[in-house]
Design a protein around this motif. Structure first.
Motif, mmCIF file in Angstrom:
data_model
loop_
_atom_site.group_PDB
_atom_site.id
_atom_site.type_symbol
_atom_site.label_atom_id
_atom_site.label_comp_id
_atom_site.label_asym_id
_atom_site.label_seq_id
_atom_site.Cartn_x
_atom_site.Cartn_y
_atom_site.Cartn_z
ATOM 1 N N ALA A 156 0.844 -1.188 0.000
ATOM 2 C CA ALA A 156 0.000 0.000 0.000
ATOM 3 C C ALA A 156 0.886 1.247 0.000
ATOM 4 O O ALA A 156 1.912 1.292 0.669
ATOM 5 N N LEU A 157 0.482 2.237 -0.746
ATOM 6 C CA LEU A 157 1.243 3.472 -0.867
ATOM 7 C C LEU A 157 0.291 4.643 -0.671
ATOM 8 O O LEU A 157 -0.731 4.737 -1.344
ATOM 9 N N LEU A 158 0.606 5.525 0.265
ATOM 10 C CA LEU A 158 -0.193 6.716 0.513
ATOM 11 C C LEU A 158 0.555 7.916 -0.054
ATOM 12 O O LEU A 158 1.710 8.161 0.300
ATOM 13 N N GLN A 159 -0.087 8.658 -0.948
ATOM 14 C CA GLN A 159 0.552 9.799 -1.605
ATOM 15 C C GLN A 159 -0.263 11.057 -1.348
ATOM 16 O O GLN A 159 -1.481 11.052 -1.503
ATOM 17 N N ASP A 160 0.402 12.127 -0.934
ATOM 18 C CA ASP A 160 -0.241 13.422 -0.739
ATOM 19 C C ASP A 160 -0.038 14.280 -1.982
ATOM 20 O O ASP A 160 1.043 14.260 -2.584
#
Length: 105
Positions: free
Chosen positions: A53-57
């Motif tokens: 999982a990758l969280l990008q702002d």
């Protein structure tokens, strides 16, 4: 600059804290409003074939266009620019997210 498509689940939409303006490395005392931001959760495929999982702002110009899709899968264009050794991802002005029913497996 190049444009590509970003797809993932919109996890959050918020306004960042205000920041103090700086000119030539010196604070001016002027308080600038915080920027509107979104957070997208997507998958990154590792060399082993496993997903992580990758969280990008991202900073966005029209947070209202995104907020209506909270906790939904969306697709939108992002721009990519190179600045020295850095790669900058951004949402171009006027971008409107598209609702996506199912993300690819």
């Amino acid at each position: 600059m190049a444009l590509i498509t970003c797809q993932g689940k919109l996890i959050n939409a918020y306004t960042a804290n205000p920041v103090k303006e700086r000119k030539d490395g010196i604070e001016t005392g002027v308080l600038l409003p915080g920027k509107d931001k979104i957070q997208i959760m997507g998958d990154s495929i590792m060399q082993s074939g496993e997903k992580r999982a990758l969280l990008q702002d991202f900073t966005c110009h029209d947070i209202a266009a995104f907020k209506q899709h909270l906790n939904k899968n969306i697709r939108f264009e992002i721009g990519i620019m190179s600045a020295g050794d850095n790669t900058i991802l951004f949402i171009p002005k006027g971008t409107v997210p598209e609702l996506v029913q199912d993300l690819p497996k």
